[in-house]
Design a protein around this motif. Structure first.
Motif, PDB file in Angstrom:
ATOM      1  N   VAL A 344     -33.681 -39.891 -27.235  1.00 52.44           N
ATOM      2  CA  VAL A 344     -34.645 -38.813 -27.433  1.00 52.44           C
ATOM      3  C   VAL A 344     -34.453 -38.209 -28.819  1.00 52.44           C
ATOM      4  O   VAL A 344     -33.386 -38.323 -29.435  1.00 52.44           O
ATOM      5  N   GLY A 345     -35.514 -37.574 -29.323  1.00 53.12           N
ATOM      6  CA  GLY A 345     -35.416 -36.774 -30.535  1.00 53.12           C
ATOM      7  C   GLY A 345     -35.270 -37.556 -31.812  1.00 53.12           C
ATOM      8  O   GLY A 345     -34.664 -37.060 -32.773  1.00 53.12           O
ATOM      9  N   PHE A 346     -35.857 -38.761 -31.897  1.00 51.94           N
ATOM     10  CA  PHE A 346     -35.710 -39.561 -33.111  1.00 51.94           C
ATOM     11  C   PHE A 346     -37.084 -39.757 -33.773  1.00 51.94           C
ATOM     12  O   PHE A 346     -38.124 -39.718 -33.100  1.00 51.94           O
ATOM     13  N   PRO A 347     -37.118 -40.002 -35.077  1.00 51.66           N
ATOM     14  CA  PRO A 347     -38.392 -40.162 -35.782  1.00 51.66           C
ATOM     15  C   PRO A 347     -39.014 -41.525 -35.520  1.00 51.66           C
ATOM     16  O   PRO A 347     -38.332 -42.475 -35.130  1.00 51.66           O
ATOM     17  N   ALA A 348     -40.324 -41.626 -35.747  1.00 47.92           N
ATOM     18  CA  ALA A 348     -41.020 -42.897 -35.589  1.00 47.92           C
ATOM     19  C   ALA A 348     -40.463 -43.920 -36.568  1.00 47.92           C
ATOM     20  O   ALA A 348     -40.347 -43.650 -37.765  1.00 47.92           O
ATOM     21  N   SER A 349     -40.110 -45.083 -36.047  1.00 43.32           N
ATOM     22  CA  SER A 349     -39.591 -46.145 -36.901  1.00 43.32           C
ATOM     23  C   SER A 349     -39.442 -47.402 -36.069  1.00 43.32           C
ATOM     24  O   SER A 349     -39.106 -47.332 -34.880  1.00 43.32           O
ATOM     25  N   ASP A 350     -39.681 -48.548 -36.678  1.00 45.44           N
ATOM     26  CA  ASP A 350     -39.411 -49.817 -36.016  1.00 45.44           C
ATOM     27  C   ASP A 350     -37.973 -50.268 -36.211  1.00 45.44           C
ATOM     28  O   ASP A 350     -37.591 -51.347 -35.765  1.00 45.44           O
ATOM     29  N   ASP A 351     -37.187 -49.450 -36.884  1.00 47.43           N
ATOM     30  CA  ASP A 351     -35.752 -49.692 -37.035  1.00 47.43           C
ATOM     31  C   ASP A 351     -35.033 -48.886 -35.961  1.00 47.43           C
ATOM     32  O   ASP A 351     -34.999 -47.653 -36.015  1.00 47.43           O
ATOM     33  N   PRO A 352     -34.449 -49.533 -34.967  1.00 44.62           N
ATOM     34  CA  PRO A 352     -33.818 -48.771 -33.881  1.00 44.62           C
ATOM     35  C   PRO A 352     -32.640 -47.922 -34.330  1.00 44.62           C
ATOM     36  O   PRO A 352     -32.233 -47.006 -33.613  1.00 44.62           O
ATOM     37  N   TRP A 353     -32.090 -48.211 -35.519  1.00 44.41           N
ATOM     38  CA  TRP A 353     -30.989 -47.384 -35.988  1.00 44.41           C
ATOM     39  C   TRP A 353     -31.438 -45.957 -36.316  1.00 44.41           C
ATOM     40  O   TRP A 353     -30.615 -45.049 -36.389  1.00 44.41           O
ATOM     41  N   SER A 354     -32.736 -45.738 -36.482  1.00 51.98           N
ATOM     42  CA  SER A 354     -33.209 -44.367 -36.703  1.00 51.98           C
ATOM     43  C   SER A 354     -32.940 -43.513 -35.476  1.00 51.98           C
ATOM     44  O   SER A 354     -32.684 -42.305 -35.582  1.00 51.98           O
ATOM     45  N   ALA A 355     -33.013 -44.133 -34.295  1.00 47.72           N
ATOM     46  CA  ALA A 355     -32.703 -43.393 -33.072  1.00 47.72           C
ATOM     47  C   ALA A 355     -31.232 -43.025 -33.009  1.00 47.72           C
ATOM     48  O   ALA A 355     -30.851 -41.960 -32.521  1.00 47.72           O
ATOM     49  N   VAL A 356     -30.378 -43.915 -33.516  1.00 48.11           N
ATOM     50  CA  VAL A 356     -28.940 -43.656 -33.536  1.00 48.11           C
ATOM     51  C   VAL A 356     -28.599 -42.539 -34.519  1.00 48.11           C
ATOM     52  O   VAL A 356     -27.832 -41.623 -34.226  1.00 48.11           O
ATOM     53  N   ASP A 357     -29.204 -42.619 -35.693  1.00 49.41           N
ATOM     54  CA  ASP A 357     -28.826 -41.717 -36.783  1.00 49.41           C
ATOM     55  C   ASP A 357     -29.466 -40.336 -36.672  1.00 49.41           C
ATOM     56  O   ASP A 357     -28.928 -39.361 -37.215  1.00 49.41           O
ATOM     57  N   HIS A 358     -30.601 -40.251 -35.989  1.00 53.45           N
ATOM     58  CA  HIS A 358     -31.344 -38.983 -35.980  1.00 53.45           C
ATOM     59  C   HIS A 358     -31.642 -38.449 -34.582  1.00 53.45           C
ATOM     60  O   HIS A 358     -32.215 -37.351 -34.456  1.00 53.45           O
ATOM     61  N   GLY A 359     -31.304 -39.204 -33.548  1.00 53.45           N
ATOM     62  CA  GLY A 359     -31.563 -38.743 -32.193  1.00 53.45           C
ATOM     63  C   GLY A 359     -30.315 -38.741 -31.349  1.00 53.45           C
ATOM     64  O   GLY A 359     -29.192 -38.808 -31.860  1.00 53.45           O
ATOM     65  N   TYR A 360     -30.508 -38.651 -30.035  1.00 53.37           N
ATOM     66  CA  TYR A 360     -29.387 -38.648 -29.085  1.00 53.37           C
ATOM     67  C   TYR A 360     -29.678 -39.628 -27.961  1.00 53.37           C
ATOM     68  O   TYR A 360     -30.832 -39.804 -27.539  1.00 53.37           O
ATOM     69  N   GLU A 361     -28.598 -40.247 -27.455  1.00 53.54           N
ATOM     70  CA  GLU A 361     -28.703 -41.174 -26.335  1.00 53.54           C
ATOM     71  C   GLU A 361     -28.051 -40.582 -25.091  1.00 53.54           C
ATOM     72  O   GLU A 361     -26.922 -40.098 -25.141  1.00 53.54           O
ATOM     73  N   ILE A 362     -28.788 -40.647 -23.974  1.00 51.03           N
ATOM     74  CA  ILE A 362     -28.224 -40.301 -22.669  1.00 51.03           C
ATOM     75  C   ILE A 362     -27.809 -41.618 -22.026  1.00 51.03           C
ATOM     76  O   ILE A 362     -28.640 -42.477 -21.744  1.00 51.03           O
ATOM     77  N   GLN A 363     -26.535 -41.760 -21.791  1.00 51.15           N
ATOM     78  CA  GLN A 363     -25.942 -43.047 -21.457  1.00 51.15           C
ATOM     79  C   GLN A 363     -26.191 -43.457 -20.016  1.00 51.15           C
ATOM     80  O   GLN A 363     -26.290 -42.625 -19.105  1.00 51.15           O
ATOM     81  N   ILE A 364     -26.287 -44.772 -19.816  1.00 50.42           N
ATOM     82  CA  ILE A 364     -26.249 -45.409 -18.498  1.00 50.42           C
ATOM     83  C   ILE A 364     -25.167 -46.475 -18.560  1.00 50.42           C
ATOM     84  O   ILE A 364     -25.358 -47.537 -19.139  1.00 50.42           O
ATOM     85  N   ASP A 365     -24.004 -46.174 -18.024  1.00 51.71           N
ATOM     86  CA  ASP A 365     -22.872 -47.116 -17.964  1.00 51.71           C
ATOM     87  C   ASP A 365     -21.703 -46.381 -17.334  1.00 51.71           C
ATOM     88  O   ASP A 365     -20.961 -45.680 -18.001  1.00 51.71           O
ATOM     89  N   ALA A 366     -21.539 -46.542 -16.035  1.00 50.69           N
ATOM     90  CA  ALA A 366     -20.546 -45.746 -15.307  1.00 50.69           C
ATOM     91  C   ALA A 366     -19.120 -46.177 -15.561  1.00 50.69           C
ATOM     92  O   ALA A 366     -18.191 -45.517 -15.095  1.00 50.69           O
ATOM     93  N   THR A 367     -18.899 -47.273 -16.302  1.00 50.84           N
ATOM     94  CA  THR A 367     -17.532 -47.758 -16.469  1.00 50.84           C
ATOM     95  C   THR A 367     -17.000 -47.583 -17.884  1.00 50.84           C
ATOM     96  O   THR A 367     -15.927 -48.082 -18.202  1.00 50.84           O
ATOM     97  N   ASP A 368     -17.742 -46.886 -18.741  1.00 48.50           N
ATOM     98  CA  ASP A 368     -17.274 -46.684 -20.110  1.00 48.50           C
ATOM     99  C   ASP A 368     -16.416 -45.422 -20.180  1.00 48.50           C
ATOM    100  O   ASP A 368     -16.155 -44.754 -19.177  1.00 48.50           O
ATOM    101  N   THR A 369     -15.955 -45.063 -21.394  1.00 45.87           N
ATOM    102  CA  THR A 369     -15.100 -43.898 -21.574  1.00 45.87           C
ATOM    103  C   THR A 369     -15.888 -42.613 -21.348  1.00 45.87           C
ATOM    104  O   THR A 369     -17.112 -42.613 -21.287  1.00 45.87           O
ATOM    105  N   ALA A 370     -15.174 -41.484 -21.257  1.00 46.86           N
ATOM    106  CA  ALA A 370     -15.774 -40.235 -20.786  1.00 46.86           C
ATOM    107  C   ALA A 370     -16.996 -39.805 -21.592  1.00 46.86           C
ATOM    108  O   ALA A 370     -17.982 -39.330 -21.024  1.00 46.86           O
ATOM    109  N   ASP A 371     -16.951 -39.953 -22.925  1.00 45.83           N
ATOM    110  CA  ASP A 371     -18.095 -39.518 -23.722  1.00 45.83           C
ATOM    111  C   ASP A 371     -19.131 -40.625 -23.889  1.00 45.83           C
ATOM    112  O   ASP A 371     -20.081 -40.498 -24.648  1.00 45.83           O
ATOM    113  N   ARG A 372     -18.938 -41.720 -23.131  1.00 47.72           N
ATOM    114  CA  ARG A 372     -19.869 -42.844 -23.206  1.00 47.72           C
ATOM    115  C   ARG A 372     -20.177 -43.364 -21.809  1.00 47.72           C
ATOM    116  O   ARG A 372     -20.412 -44.557 -21.620  1.00 47.72           O
TER     117      ARG A 372
END
Length: 590
Positions: A344-372
C-alpha cells in the motif's frame, strides 16, 4: 525461519523481489467448486483435523414442526462422525443448564419453533453465550422465542413469512468464511425461502443473500440476507435460512455449508464476522480490469480466485490512486509454507521496487521472523503475535485482512481482530496517497486472493475511524445484548469484535453504534444517570467531548462517562458521574 529463500534473503529493509518468471495474469480452465489449483501434496499438508469437541442439537417445537428435523439430525451426526465432533440430539429443554451446556462448543437450534425455553433455561443459555459459546440457527430457528430480546439479537433476524417452495439464486457475498468458501459466486437451490422482520445486515456479517428477481414472494426490497454470522455478547452466532426440505440434508453443498457454520461457531476456524457495508469491489472474481503486472511472475484466474505463480513481482491496481482515509479488505489463503504480501501507499510505476522504496508491505508468511511474519508491516513493525495466532487460519483455509489507513496511521485486522497498529514517520513515504498491490513471491509460493474491495472517505481529511472504545481493565464499551431499542443500557464487556462494540465518531460530537447514539438518559445531570443507546436527535444529551486526560465529558452536564462501582466486571453499567480522572473514567478511543 524458512529453509527456502525468504524475503530477508532477497534484500533488506522491506525486500520484495528476487527471481523472474512470465508476466501477466493467466486465465486457467474451470476448477472444481472447492477453490483454485492446488497440488495434492499441498492440499494434504493443509488438511488438519479439528480437536474433538461436542455439539448439542436442539429441535424442540412449540409451533409448526418440520418433517425434515429427523433428516437434519442424521446429517449432523454424519458430519460429526467425519469431522471429529460428537452430536447429542435432544428435544428436552431441561438440557439448558449451566453445567450441562458447559460441555458443548456449540448449540444447534434445528428448526425449533415457538417458545421452547423457560426463564431459567434462557438465563443459562445467555450465560453460555456470554462465556464464549457458539450458536447455530437452522431455518425455523428464526421462528423461535419472539418475546426473548436476547435470542432475537443472537439469531440476527426473526421470521416474517414465506412463499411456496421454489428454486432461487443465492448470491454468495463472502467466499472466505468456512460456511461459504466452497461455493461459487451464485448457488442455485430449491428450498422454502423465509422473509424476515428486519434486515440483519447492519448488525451481522452477511454471508449469502437471495436474488429476489430469481423467484417469487421475496419482500425485502431487493436486499435479502439468507445466511450470516456475528459476534454476540462474547459468543458466536451463525444462521442459515436453508434446511426446510428433507433433501437439503443430503445435498453435499448444503451439508458443507452447515459444517462451516458449526466449525466457526465452535471456534475451530476464524472469520471476520463484523458487519460490512459500503465497500466497492476492485477484484470481484470476474476479471482483472484496472490491474497491471509489475515485474516478473503472474497470477492465474480461476473460480473467482487469483493465485500467484512465479515471481517475484506484483499485481497492482493502476486504475486509481487512493488518497485520504480508506479501508482495504481482501481474502487470502496459503497452501503451505508460502510467502506473499499486500502493498500500500506506493506511487504508480511498472517497477515493483517503487512499492518497496516508497510504500509498505503487510506480510503473509507465518513462518518468517517477527517483523516479517503474517500481520507485520514488513521490516518495520511486528504483528501482535498472540492476537495474530488467535485469528489466523492454517494453510488450506481462507483468511481476511482489513488494512485501514487513517492519515499516516496503518492498522491491520486479521479475521476482524487488530494485529498491528503502525504510524509512518518516514518523510520519503506517505500513506496518504498511493496505490495498492498483491505480491507473487516466487516459484515455490502459492497464495490465492479473492474479493478485493475498498471503502474510501472520498479524500476527506483524516478523522476517527470505527472501532472499540476501551475502558478500565481493557474492557470495551458495549451495547447490552447487541439490542437496538431506545434505552438499551451501555455497559463494560470483554472485547470480542462484535458490532455492539464498534463505535463511530462522525465529527458532530456524537458516539454511534448500531445506527444510534450514546445518550444521557433524559438529558440528566445527576451522578448515576444511565448512559444508554437512543435514536440520534441532535440534543446536548448526545454530545461528548474527549479530554486530554483521557476522560470523555458530556458538556451539557459537565460530567464524565464512568464505569460504575469498583470491580468492573462484564456487565458493569456505564453511567454519568462527576469527573475525577480515576481509572474507571479513562477511555481509549478508536
Amino acid at each position: 525461519m524458512r529453509t527456502t529463500l525468504t524475503k530477508a534473503g532477497c534484500r533488506l529493509a522491506g525486500a520484495l523481489l528476487c527471481v523472474a518468471a512470465a508476466p501477466g495474469v493467466a486465465a486457467s480452465g474451470a476448477q472444481s467448486p472447492d477453490e483454485s489449483p492446488r497440488t495434492p501434496a499441498r492440499a494434504a499438508a493443509a488438511a488438519a483435523a479439528d480437536p474433538a469437541y461436542k455439539v448439542l442439537a436442539f429441535s424442540k417445537t412449540a409451533g409448526f414442526r418440520h418433517s425434515s428435523i429427523a433428516a437434519g439430525h442424521a446429517a449432523l451426526r454424519d458430519l460429526g462422525g467425519a469431522n471429529n465432533f460428537t452430536v447429542d440430539a435432544t428435544e428436552d429443554s431441561a438440557a439448558f443448564t449451566t453445567a450441562n451446556l458447559a460441555q458443548y462448543k456449540a448449540v444447534v437450534f434445528l428448526s425449533t419453533t415457538g417458545d421452547v425455553l423457560n426463564g431459567t433455561q434462557q438465563t443459562a443459555f445467555e450465560q453460555y453465550i456470554k462465556g464464549g459459546g457458539g450458536y447455530v440457527g437452522i431455518h425455523a430457528a428464526a421462528d423461535t422465542e419472539y418475546d426473548w430480546p436476547f435470542y432475537a439479537g443472537l439469531a440476527g433476524a426473526l421470521f416474517h413469512s414465506h412463499p411456496h417452495n421454489q428454486t432461487a439464486t443465492v448470491k454468495v457475498e463472502d467466499r472466505a468464511h468456512d460456511a461459504t468458501a466452497h461455493l461459487g459466486a451464485t448457488w442455485q437451490r430449491f428450498d422454502e425461502w423465509y422473509n424476515y422482520r428486519t434486515n440483519p445486515r447492519t448488525t451481522a456479517h452477511v454471508l449469502a443473500s437471495l436474488d429476489e428477481s430469481s423467484y417469487s414472494g421475496g419482500n425485502m426490497s431487493g436486499d435479502h440476507p439468507i445466511s450470516w454470522c456475528k459476534g454476540y455478547e462474547g459468543g458466536r452466532a451463525f444462521y442459515t435460512g436453508g434446511g426446510h426440505t428433507d433433501e437439503s440434508y443430503t445435498e453435499a453443498a448444503f451439508r458443507r455449508h452447515l459444517l462451516g457454520g458449526i466449525r466457526w461457531a465452535a471456534g475451530m476456524t476464524e472469520a471476520d464476522c463484523r458487519p460490512e457495508t459500503g465497500y466497492t469491489p476492485l477484484f470481484d472474481g470476474t476479471g482483472t480490469t484496472g490491474w497491471k503486472q509489475a515485474g516478473p511472475g503472474s497470477f492465474t484466474l480461476a473460480n473467482g480466485t487469483l493465485t500467484s505463480q512465479g515471481g517475484l513481482g506484483m499485481l497492482w491496481y493502476s486504475a486509481k490512486e487512493f488518497t485520504g482515509d480508506y479501508s482495504l479488505k481482501l481474502d487470502w489463503r496459503m497452501d503451505g509454507d508460502d510467502n506473499s504480501g499486500i502493498l500500500v501507499g506506493f506511487p504508480a510505476s511498472d517497477d515493483p521496487w517503487s512499492a518497496v522504496d516508497h510504500g509498505y508491505e503487510i506480510q503473509i508468511d507465518a513462518t518468517d521472523t517477527a517483523d516479517r511474519t503474517t500481520g507485520s508491516v514488513y521490516g518495520f513493525k511486528s504483528a501482535d503475535v498472540a492476537a495474530r495466532d488467535a485469528a489466523l487460519n492454517p494453510p488450506g483455509e481462507w483468511n481476511t485482512y482489513e488494512i485501514r489507513v487513517t492519515g499516516e496511521r496503518l492498522e491491520v485486522f486479521l479475521g476482524g481482530r487488530k494485529v498491528n497498529d503502525f504510524t509512518n514517520a518516514d518523510p520519503a513515504r506517505s500513506l496518504r496517497q498511493g496505490h495498492i498491490g498483491i505480491q507473487n513471491h516466487g516459484a515455490d509460493d502459492q497464495v490465492s486472493f479473492r474479493n478485493v474491495r475498498v471503502k474510501t472517505s472520498g479524500g476527506t481529511p483524516p478523522g476517527p475511524q470505527p472501532g472499540e472504545v476501551k475502558g478500565v481493565n481493557s474492557k470495551c464499551m458495549d451495547v447490552a445484548g447487541g439490542a437496538t431499542g431506545d434505552g438499551t443500557q451501555i455497559q463494560l464487556w470483554t472485547c470480542n469484535g462484535a458490532n455492539a462494540q464498534e463505535w463511530t465518531r462522525p465529527g458532530d460530537g456524537t458516539f454511534r453504534a448500531l445506527n444510534k447514539c450514546l445518550d444521557v438518559s433524559g438529558g440528566g445531570s445527576a451522578d448515576g444517570t444511565k448512559i444508554q443507546l437512543w435514536t440520534c436527535n441532535g440534543t446536548g444529551a448526545q454530545q461528548w467531548a474527549p479530554q486530554a486526560d483521557a476522560t470523555v465529558r458530556n458538556p451539557q452536564s459537565g460530567k464524565c462517562l464512568d464505569a460504575e462501582g469498583a470491580t468492573w466486571n462484564d456487565g458493569t453499567r456505564i453511567h454519568l458521574w462527576s469527573c475525577h480522572t480515576g481509572p474507571n473514567q479513562k477511555w481509549v478511543l478508536p
